[in-house]
Structure formats: structure tokens, C-alpha cells
Design a protein around this motif. Structure first.
Motif, mmCIF file in Angstrom:
data_model
loop_
_atom_site.group_PDB
_atom_site.id
_atom_site.type_symbol
_atom_site.label_atom_id
_atom_site.label_comp_id
_atom_site.label_asym_id
_atom_site.label_seq_id
_atom_site.Cartn_x
_atom_site.Cartn_y
_atom_site.Cartn_z
ATOM 1 N N PRO A 176 36.427 36.597 42.644
ATOM 2 C CA PRO A 176 35.698 37.870 42.688
ATOM 3 C C PRO A 176 34.185 37.771 42.549
ATOM 4 C CG PRO A 176 37.734 38.167 41.486
ATOM 5 C CD PRO A 176 37.645 36.693 41.832
ATOM 6 N N TYR A 177 33.678 37.004 41.593
ATOM 7 C CA TYR A 177 32.229 36.975 41.383
ATOM 8 C C TYR A 177 31.699 35.562 41.260
ATOM 9 C CZ TYR A 177 32.992 41.846 39.828
ATOM 10 O OH TYR A 177 33.353 43.161 39.719
ATOM 11 N N PRO A 190 37.015 43.674 43.533
ATOM 12 C CA PRO A 190 36.824 44.130 42.157
ATOM 13 C C PRO A 190 37.155 43.014 41.175
ATOM 14 C CG PRO A 190 38.321 45.581 43.373
ATOM 15 C CD PRO A 190 38.129 44.360 44.195
ATOM 16 N N SER A 191 36.621 43.122 39.978
ATOM 17 C CA SER A 191 36.854 42.082 38.986
ATOM 18 C C SER A 191 38.336 41.994 38.660
ATOM 19 C CB SER A 191 36.052 42.360 37.726
ATOM 20 O OG SER A 191 36.777 43.210 36.857
ATOM 21 N N ALA A 192 38.771 40.818 38.308
ATOM 22 C CA ALA A 192 40.190 40.634 38.045
ATOM 23 C C ALA A 192 40.382 39.491 37.071
ATOM 24 C CB ALA A 192 40.920 40.313 39.348
ATOM 25 N N ARG A 246 28.899 37.623 34.793
ATOM 26 C CA ARG A 246 27.767 38.446 35.243
ATOM 27 C C ARG A 246 27.124 39.156 34.066
ATOM 28 N NH1 ARG A 246 29.626 42.269 40.064
ATOM 29 N NH2 ARG A 246 27.406 42.734 40.124
ATOM 30 N N MET A 247 27.959 39.674 33.160
ATOM 31 C CA MET A 247 27.435 40.363 31.977
ATOM 32 C C MET A 247 26.560 39.426 31.140
ATOM 33 S SD MET A 247 28.488 43.532 31.692
ATOM 34 C CE MET A 247 29.732 44.694 32.278
ATOM 35 N N VAL A 305 38.439 44.338 34.888
ATOM 36 C CA VAL A 305 38.140 43.929 33.526
ATOM 37 C C VAL A 305 36.687 44.312 33.239
ATOM 38 C CG1 VAL A 305 38.394 42.138 31.834
ATOM 39 C CG2 VAL A 305 39.743 42.052 33.897
ATOM 40 N N HIS A 306 35.729 43.517 33.722
ATOM 41 C CA HIS A 306 34.321 43.882 33.572
ATOM 42 C C HIS A 306 33.714 43.982 34.949
ATOM 43 C CE1 HIS A 306 35.161 42.746 29.497
ATOM 44 N NE2 HIS A 306 35.499 41.539 29.915
ATOM 45 N N GLY A 307 32.579 44.579 35.047
ATOM 46 C CA GLY A 307 32.033 44.811 36.367
ATOM 47 C C GLY A 307 32.673 46.056 36.959
ATOM 48 N N ARG A 359 38.646 44.824 27.593
ATOM 49 C CA ARG A 359 37.432 45.375 28.196
ATOM 50 C C ARG A 359 36.687 46.260 27.206
ATOM 51 N NH1 ARG A 359 35.312 47.629 33.366
ATOM 52 N NH2 ARG A 359 34.333 49.582 32.773
ATOM 53 N N SER A 416 35.929 35.301 37.650
ATOM 54 C CA SER A 416 36.773 36.378 38.162
ATOM 55 C C SER A 416 36.567 37.713 37.466
ATOM 56 C CB SER A 416 38.252 36.009 38.008
ATOM 57 O OG SER A 416 38.581 34.901 38.792
ATOM 58 N N GLU A 417 36.257 37.689 36.188
ATOM 59 C CA GLU A 417 36.358 38.921 35.413
ATOM 60 C C GLU A 417 35.100 39.762 35.390
ATOM 61 O OE1 GLU A 417 37.831 38.052 31.449
ATOM 62 O OE2 GLU A 417 38.970 36.375 32.300
ATOM 63 N N GLY A 418 33.974 39.134 35.557
ATOM 64 C CA GLY A 418 32.726 39.886 35.431
ATOM 65 C C GLY A 418 32.026 39.667 34.111
#
Lengths: 521, 248, 226
Positions: free
Chosen positions: A289-290, C191-193, A246-247, C205-207, A209, A241-243
Motif C-alpha cells: 500500500p505505501y 488503502p492502508s492495510a 508515513r505517520m 489502519v492508518h492513513g 488505530r 502497508s499500514e500507514g
């Protein structure tokens, strides 16, 4: 060039010399080393066993799972049936909302388009969301050749990139690495890494991260794939899943999305099926997650420039086969990999392609042409677990058998001299083609009893049957075939007459042969 | 009932005991068994190895050999799977409409042994006795292609004096897969090793299954390791007379 | 010939070769459940949503309409950063321009000028939402004025999301039916995982690493007003 005036479609497969759809060894050769790698076997068994259990649990919760599967299969079939129309509609909708659509016949063209788009921004680095399509075409290498650094932001892809490695699974590309190996890779390759880094997953993720966050916040160009693109609204989706998705989709000024043409779905409503099937099948969660959905450009929210690159690279070759085209229905969940007993023991690298496992064994040979991946259709015991797991009901065993047929036909067309296998199969078919020949061949098999006479079993045979006896015994052939026994003990019925039989029951003696008892009939 | 026996090429040449046990079992239940001598092989090996064109003659032979039988039984999930799911494909690609129709009819009439007993003959207690510790491996074709479900287990539970032990990870493939066992011998053996580990862990004297091919694979491994654990086809257990000997 | 014409031509040729062009397009059987069975905003559906959110380790608070500001404040106070730079009390909060101003007094209203590095210095974001699906614990943001542009609910480490009971539906199809497809949409299900390391799920992780949901329920015990 498209089809000629004869109406014959040109089979344009993914070109050689670019991308990662071909291995350098046959599957059996690659697998030999893989099954002997205890660390790999352990990692795979643990990983696939865990996901299998999670998937079963969450699928069992869904009462209408079978109906969803049937709907998903039909959505995909309907899409392929009018794929050109849906892509044209998608292009119209994306363009109307400020996006730019590009078309790429193959990996070379896609790489050129993306490289030119990045160059036009003046940037020399891009952040990437995991995309199997970009792995397939070797985009990172092409960008590197142009002096552009592509930073993978998916944790697993980052691990693979830092480890100078190749992905081995569609969903969890670093599944072949355990935590200690990952820690070592970070210690070796990650700038500014904490030297006291432990191998706890939580700590490793935090390190990743930190490493990536600064890059996200300053990135100007993002490159992604897309899980789905909706034709009637122009909406693209990334499921993650991690985001990091989105970034990359939100923060840069320019977004370039590379997507296989088969990923389009006709209508927004179809997502209600796909978004239920995909998360439960892939990570064994009710929902990931996302998920991000965007259409063209939205002023003031996200990138001001959006480019969608539609990729063929052998998909139209697959589409041209009435049976094989079903492989294009794949939504890249990887459920089939996780239930495959072959994949569990060999891992993804043995398949030589970024698409491994059961779906890889039917998709990779069609994208490249069967002969460039000729061993993949045989990398299966046809157990059928993959079909049961597939959320869109791709009949992978059926496709595997059909690809074997295509391979045999291509081999036979390519050479005037039949292969040894073809000769053996022809001999077998000839022998089985007549009951008398077959009966005599069965009797000749008794010669095999000489081989096993001392121990009652056969421990060793010459090649190619030595492939069996290196690890397994064979039973001694019986003294009498079934049909000879039947003819001998029931002569009146040998012609399948209607008269009932006479005589006592047969005995199955300790030596394994059938001998009649009683009246000798 | 008059039942046509489809003994399979492997059963005919390597495992006649299985066909014999099937005959004994069905006759003990009061049915008439016929053996159409024109049968040779359903063509599964050719189809699965990529030689579908060569399988056409075998498909034709098979449908003709059994044309007179209202009901056909085979002690083999994979061979019944071929008849039910692959014959029509071969007929459609290389044959004619008449053959296509014949394969559809043949598919309707052909049963795997446990399907025949439970669904057609309506029996679960076949009057067998087999006083040994047994574990059952559901072969992939019977499990996933034919979907026989728990029929074999229901039949085994009715066998007198039989101690049935559950096999862990039962639905994992044994690694046979036809020519897969030769072309990918290393992976096949790796799969076999895990299957054997589970079998041996049950402490069973006998491993049984509905397919001689899988039994040849698992039995071949158990024999090579001199484990003492034997394999017997489901038909052999169900046909067992009341006697204590475990056939070798 | 352009790549576009070439690819489209190949598709048409391929479908001809496969014999699919003259056949009717397969009909999609929609026998799957269109609804989940529980009414939007009902007690049962809210309980289900809370169960899912807690399962994803998001925190959930319920309150009446009059108590939103207090509850949001409590959520912000409790939300300390997980590790590192955002540990400690939440100080700066950014809100979208359409969020009711009395919900977070003292918050910075996003005017679209803050860059990603600017947003990185913000501790928390408070938004409303468009719809939530209880069966999966999914909350949807679609860029509406009370939810804001995507960057503001992405970069800060704490996200407090205010959800009205009537916005909570049961199933995924019901959720999608309430969305405008072309809006920039984010579906958040916890939450991000990542499970990329030995498949062991690791969060944050992010978000935003902290997701805190404020569920606004009607203050009476009667049926919810949509």
C-alpha cells in the motif's frame, strides 16, 4: 581499530550482551518444545500456507521474474563489491540535502547515538516504525534505560510489545499469535480499551488505530529503519502497508533512521528492480500500500531534522567471507521463511535471533560469529525451497553447508581433543578411503541383521542412532552388499573389463535379497 | 551404450536391490553396465556435515574410479547433486587445478537415473509392468538441484498396469536431510509425519522416489506405524518384470 | 579513530579478504522488461489501472476535463468515513496550494501552518498526482504544488486523487523514470492495510481509509494527448 599492518581484517562481530541475535538454547532444544505446541503449529501452517499461495500467484504473473532476480542479485553483489564508495556517496548526498549521517560500529554505539539524539530534543518518547535493525540492536531496551519510551506503531510489533514478547518472523512478527490471543493481549495491556472487544481482525485493527492515532498526531520524534537507501541521490525508502510508517516519517519534527550498511543500493534506477521483487516476495501483493521516499530534509514538508545512523554490528565480518557475504544481499522479504518446512514447524523463536528461518540461519551466525549461533547452520534439511523463493537468488543451502564447514574448523581449532563426531567422520572417511576396507566394512554391517532378525526391521538402536529409532524403523541390512553380489555373479567383470556379461537376469525375491536365477552365475 | 554404475554407499550397503534393479533395467534396454569397484562414497555426508577437508580424498577417489566411463548413472538424486554441485567446490578449496578439471568432467558425465533414461537414452517406456497403486515423492535434490522435472512421472506413466496417484504437497521435504534427521530429530519427525499423512491419504500400496535416503526416512515411519504401505525405489518399479508380487 | 573511518576501513579490509577488491564489479544484466508494452494514457492501460484500483478497493470515476469539479464533488459526497469519527458527510476539505481552484470550490487551501491535530479535524483532501503505474495500481505523489506536503494527504480520512490519463504508464520502471528522486515521494497502492492478524487482510489502519480516484480522460475518442 581497523586492520593491522599485516593486512589481516579484524573480525568484528556483533557484541554479546546487547540486542537480540542470540538465543539461550540450541536450535534442537528450542525446536523440541515448539514442534509440540499445537497452537503455534496451527498458526504457522495457516499463515505460511496463505502467504505461499499468494506469492506464487503474483510471481506467476511476472513474465520477466527470472531476469529481475538475476538483476537483483547482481545489484547487490555490485553494491557489496564497492560498499565503502557507495556509503560515502550516500553520506555526501544526504548531507547536501540537510540530513546528518552517523556511523555506528556496533549495537552499543548505535544505541548511544540514537539515545543522545533523542535526549537532545528534550523528548521522552518516540514513535517507531518497524525496523529489524532496531530490534537487532535492542534499541527499545537501551532507550528505556535512558528513561525514553519507544512506542511501536506497527500492529504486529505493537502486539509483540504489549505481549512482552519477541518477534518471530521478519515481516509478520506476531505470526505466532492467533486472533484470540491478540484480543487477550489488548484487553490486558492497552489503556482505554473497549472491554467488549471481539477477536475479529477488523475490530482489533480499529482498536489499534485508535490507540495509536493520538500518539502519531502529537509525536515529536520518530525512529525508523530503511528498506533501501540510494547512494547517488541520498534517498531513503520505507516500504510498508499500514500507514504508520508515513505517520512516523512525516509528522514528527525529528526523524532518526537506523539502517544496516548493506541496505544501500548504487542508483535510483536500481529501485525499478527492487520495488518489483520485494512486494511480490514478501506479502504476495503486486505492490504494498505505501512506500515513502525522502532525501535529507525538505523545508515545509516533514521533519526539520533528519539523522541517518549507518550500522555495522557484524556486517563487515560477514562481508569478509567470500562465500558467506552473499547473506548480506537479503532484502528482508521473508519469502524463505514462508517456504521453509523447518520454520513452518518450529516458528521463529526457536532460532533465538530476530532473524530466523533460512536467512537467519546464515546471517545470524555471521553477524555474531559462528560459535555463538553454532546450531543454526544445521537447522535445515537442505531442501532448497528457500533458494527458489529468494528474489535475489541467495544460495542459502550453499551458505549453510559452508557455515557448517566453518563451524567444524573452528571446533577443531579450539580444542586439541577431537569431538566424538569428528572421530566418527574421520573413521568413516578412512573406511571409505579404500575399496578393500570398504568392502569388509559392508560385510560387517550384516551383523545388524541380528538386530532385526525377528521382525525383518530394526526398531531400536543405542545412542546416538537412537535419535533415528525413536520415531522410525530401519530396514534390516541385506545379507549381501551390492559389490559382493556383483563380484559373485559377474566374476569376469569385477575388474570393469570390456567383455560383455553372460548369464540370466537377477531376481529380486520377496525377502529383499538378490539371488541369481538360472545358471547360477 | 557402456554405462558406469555409481551405486552409492547407501545403495551398496543397505539397498543393493536398487543397484540390482538399475542393472537389470539397463541391460533389458540393451546396454552394457560396468561397476568400477574402486568406488566407495561421493562424500556428500562429509560435505554436508561440515567435514569438507575429509571429503577431498573421497572426491578424488570418485573421479578416478569413473574416469574411464563416458556415462555414469546413479539411482540417487542427492549423490548426483553432490557430484555435480559440490565436488568442484571441495576440489577448488582443498585440491588442485587437475582435480578441479576432473570434477568438472565428472559432473558432465554423471546422471541421475530418470535423466539418463529420458535425456540420454531417449526412452520413456522401459517395458515395465507393475500392477499396483503407486504415488511418487519428488526428492528435494532431484527436484531443485538437478531439476529433473516430470521425467520420473513420465517414466511411471508408461509402466503397464500401474495406477499412479498424485501425492498432495509432493514438493515438501520428507525431513531426512542427512545428519539433520539425527541432529534435529524432532523437527525431522514432524516433517515426516506430514509426509506420511499425505502418502497414506492417497491410498497407495507403494510410495516411490528416486533416492534411497528419503525412502529410508519415509519407509521408516510407515513401517514404525505398521501402515502396510511400502516404499520402492523408482529403479525397482521400472525394472519390474511382468509379475504380480510386491517385493517386501 | 572515528566510527566512520573504522567502518569504512573494515569494509575495505573485508573486500580485500574476500578477494573482491581486485575483481571487476559485477555487471547488472538489465534483461528485464523496461516497459510494460501498453502506451501511456492508452485505453488499455487505463483499463488495467482501474482494474487494479478496484482490486485494492479504491473507487474509480472517469470524467472529461470539463467535468472534474463535478466528479470530485460526487466522490466527496460518496466518501463517508468507514467507522467512527468520520462517519457521515464530508464537510471540510483541504487542498494543496497548486490545485486548480475551480476543482473544489470552498476548500481550504493548505498554507503549511496546520498542525497534525488540525489536519485531523479535516474530513477530506483532494490532490493531483505525478504518475501512476497501471500494473500495480500505484499512484505517486511527490510534493509538487498541486499535490502538497505529505501530511495533508496522510491525516484526513478521505483522499480524492485526480489523475490525468497521460500520467498513467504501464510498468514500474516507466513510473520511476518519471520521478525526481530527491522530492519527498509517496507511492500509494490502495488503502492502508494490515495482514498481521492471522494474515487476514484488514483495511483501514492508518492513513486515509477511503481512496477515491478521478481519472480524467480526453473527451474525444481519439488517441490521448500527452
Amino acid at each position: 581499530m581497523s586492520g593491522t599492518f599485516l593486512g589481516m581484517p579484524e573480525m568484528t562481530t556483533a557484541p554479546r550482551g546487547v540486542g537480540h541475535l542470540r538465543g539461550d538454547r540450541s536450535f534442537p532444544d528450542a525446536a523440541r518444545g515448539a514442534v509440540a505446541d499445537a497452537q503455534l503449529r496451527h498458526n504457522l501452517a495457516h499463515a505460511t500456507g496463505t502467504i505461499r499461495a499468494k506469492r506464487e500467484r503474483v510471481v506467476a504473473e511476472v513474465d520477466d521474474w527470472e531476469q529481475l532476480r538475476l538483476a537483483g542479485a547482481a545489484v547487490k553483489a555490485a553494491t557489496m563489491a564497492r560498499l565503502d564508495e557507495h556509503l560515502e556517496r550516500l553520506e555526501r548526498e544526504v548531507t547536501a540535502r540537510g540530513g546528518v549521517v552517523h556511523w555506528a560500529r556496533d549495537a552499543h554505539e548505535a544505541n548511544r547515538v540514537v539515545t543522545d539524539l533523542v535526549r537532545a530534543t528534550g523528548e521522552r518518547e518516540v514513535v517507531k516504525v518497524k525496523s529489524m535493525a532496531t530490534q537487532e540492536i535492542g534499541l527499545n531496551e537501551a532507550l528505556a534505560d535512558a528513561g525514553i519510551e519507544a512506542l511501536e506503531t506497527d500492529l504486529a510489533e505493537l502486539i509483540v510489545q504489549l505481549g512482552h514478547d519477541r518477534p518471530s518472523h521478519i515481516l509478520v512478527p506476531a505470526i505466532h499469535r492467533n486472533r484470540a490471543e491478540i484480543r487477550d493481549i489488548f484487553l490486558r495491556e492497552m489503556p482505554g480499551v473497549d472491554p467488549g472487544l471481539t477477536d475479529e481482525p477488523r475490530v482489533l485493527a480499529e482498536q489499534a488505530r485508535r490507540h495509536l492515532r493520538a500518539r502519531f498526531l502529537s509525536a515529536r520524534v520518530g525512529v525508523s529503519g530503511a528498506n533501501f537507501a540510494v547512494a547517488d541521490t541520498g534517498t531513503c525508502l520505507v516500504v510498508e502497508s499500514e500507514g504508520n510508517g508515513r505517520m512516523c516519517l512525516t509528522l514528527p519534527d525529528t526523524l532518526i533512521t537506523v539502517m544496516g550498511i548493506e541496505k544501500v543500493v548504487p542508483s535510483y534506477r536500481d529501485l525499478e528492480v527492487m520495488l518489483q521483487l520485494l512486494p511480490r516476495s514478501s506479502t504476495g501483493e503486486r505492490m504494498n500500500p505505501y512506500t515513502s521516499a525522502w532525501t535529507g530534509v525538505t523545508p515545509g514538508d516533514g521533519p526539520g531534522a533528519f539523522h541517518l545512523v549507518l550500522l555495522d554490528n557484524g556486517r563487515t565480518a560477514a562481508l569478509a567471507d567470500r562465500t558467506g557475504r552473499e547473506a548480506l544481499h537479503c532484502i528482508r522479504c521473508s519469502a524463505c521463511l514462508n517456504v521453509c518446512p523447518v520454520y513452518e514447524r518450529t516458528g521463529g523463536h526457536a532460532y533465538g535471533s530476530v532473524y530466523p528461518g533460512p536467512i537467519g540461519a546464515v546471517l545470524s551466525p555471521q553477524l555474531t560469529g559462528v560459535e555463538d549461533n553454532a546450531s543454526l547452520p544445521y537447522a535445515s534439511s537442505l531442501c532448497g525451497a528457500c533458494f527458489d523463493a529468494c528474489p535475489v537468488r541467495i544460495d542459502i543451502p550453499n551458505l549453510l553447508v559452508d557455515l557448517r564447514r566453518r563451524h567444524v574448523d573452528e571446533v577443531s581449532a579450539a580444542s586439541r581433543v577431537p569431538s566424538a563426531e569428528a572421530v566418527a567422520m574421520a573413521a568413516a572417511a578412512w573406511t571409505m578411503g579404500d575399496a578393500g576396507r570398504w568392502r569388509r566394512a559392508g560385510r560387517a554391517g550384516r551383523l545388524g541383521r541380528l538386530l532385526g532378525r525377528r521382525r525383518g526391521r530394526i526398531g531400536s538402536l543405542p545412542p546416538p542412532l537412537s535419535a533415528w529409532t525413536t520415531s522410525r524403523d530401519l530396514p534390516q541390512p541385506p545379507a549381501e552388499t551390492f559389490r559382493d553380489w556383483w563380484a559373485r555373479t559377474r566374476p569376469a567383470e569385477s575388474d570393469v573389463s570390456a567383455t560383455p556379461r553372460r548369464g540370466g537376469p537377477t531376481d529380486t525375491s520377496l525377502s529383499g535379497q538378490a539371488r541369481p536365477r538360472g545358471d547360477g552365475s | 551404450m557402456r554405462i558406469g554404475l555409481f551405486v552409492t554407499c547407501l545403495g551398496d550397503t543397505m539397498f543393493p536391490r536398487v543397484g540390482q534393479a538399475t542393472v537389470r533395467l539397463l541391460e533389458r534396454l540393451g546396454h552394457e553396465v560396468v561397476f568400477p569397484a574402486d568406488q566407495t562414497c561421493c562424500g556428500q555426508m562429509h560435505v554436508n556435515t561440515g567435514y569438507q577437508r575429509q571429503a577431498l580424498a573421497l572426491v578424488r577417489r570418485h573421479t578416478e574410479a569413473f574416469a574411464d566411463c563416458e556415462v555414469v548413472v546413479a539411482p540417487s538424486g542427492s549423490c548426483v547433486g553432490c557430484v555435480r554441485h559440490q565436488h568442484r567446490t571441495v576440489a577448488q578449496r582443498y585440491g588442485d587445478d587437475g582435480l578441479v578439471a576432473a570434477t568438472e568432467e565428472s559432473a558432465r558425465r554423471t546422471y541421475e537415473l530418470s535423466e539418463l533414461l529420458v535425456d540420454v537414452l531417449g526412452v520413456e517406456d522401459v517395458g515395465a509392468s507393475f500392477p499396483h497403486r503407486v504415488t511418487y515423492h519428488p526428492t528435494c535434490h532431484s527436484l531443485r538441484l538437478l531439476r529433473v522435472g516430470d521425467k520420473p512421472l513420465r517414466l511411471l506413466r508408461q509402466v503397464r498396469n500401474l495406477e499412479l496417484v498424485e501425492l498432495p504437497a509432493a514438493d515438501e521435504c520428507c525431513g531426512f536431510g542427512g545428519t539433520f534427521a539425527l541432529k534435529n530429530a524432532d523437527t525431522s519427525t514432524a516433517m515426516l509425519a506430514d509426509k506420511m499423512r499425505h502418502v497414506l491419504g492417497t491410498g497407495a500400496d507403494v510410495l516411490t522416489a528416486g533416492d534411497s535416503s528419503c525412502l529410508m526416512q519415509i519407509g521408516g515411519g510407515l513401517s514404525r506405524l505398521r501402515t502396510g504401505t511400502r516404499t520402492l525405489h523408482l529403479a525397482e518399479i521400472l525394472a519390474s518384470p511382468a509379475d504380480d508380487r510386491v517385493p517386501a | 579513530m572515528s566510527a566512520r573511518e573504522d567502518v569504512l576501513g573494515r569494509i575495505r579490509s573485508a573486500n580485500r579478504a574476500a578477494g573482491v577488491d581486485t575483481e571487476p564489479v559485477p555487471v547488472v544484466p538489465r534483461d528485464y522488461a523496461a516497459t510494460g508494452g501498453l502506451a501511456a494514457g492508452s485505453v488499455e492501460v487505463l483499463d488495467l489501472l482501474e482494474d487494479r484500483l478496484v482490486d485494492y478497493r479504491a473507487t474509480v470515476r472517469r470524467c472529461a476535463g470539463a467535468d472534474v469539479a463535478d466528479t470530485v464533488r460526487a466522490a466527496l459526497d460518496d466518501a463517508v468515513g468507514v467507522v467512527g469519527e468520520h462517519a457521515g458527510r464530508v464537510r471540510t476539505v483541504v487542498v494543496p496550494p497548486g490545485l486548480p481552484p475551480d476543482w473544489v470550490p470552498g476548500a481550504v487551501v493548505d498554507d503549511g501552518t496546520r498542525t497534525a491535530p488540525d489536519l485531523d479535524l479535516v474530513d477530506a483532501v483532494v490532490t493531483a498526482a505525478t504518475v501512476a503505474a497501471a500494473v500495480t495500481g500505484t499512484i505517486v505523489l511527490d510534493g509538487s504544488p498541486d499535490q502538497g506536503r505529505r501530511a495533508i494527504s496522510l491525516v484526513p480520512d478521505v483522499h480524492v486523487c485526480v489523475l490525468r490519463a497521460a500520467q498513467v504508464v504501464h510498468s514500474v520502471p516507466e513510473m520511476l523514470a518519471r520521478l525526481e528522486p530527491t522530492r519527498p515521494t509517496t507511492f500509494v497502492s490502495g488503502p492502508s492495510a494490515t495482514s498481521d492478524i492471522e494474515l487476514e487482510r484488514v483495511e483501514g489502519v492508518h492513513g486515509p481509509r477511503t481512496l477515491s480516484v478521478v481519472l480524467v480522460t480526453p473527451s474525444t475518442s481519439g488517441p490521448p494527448v500527452t
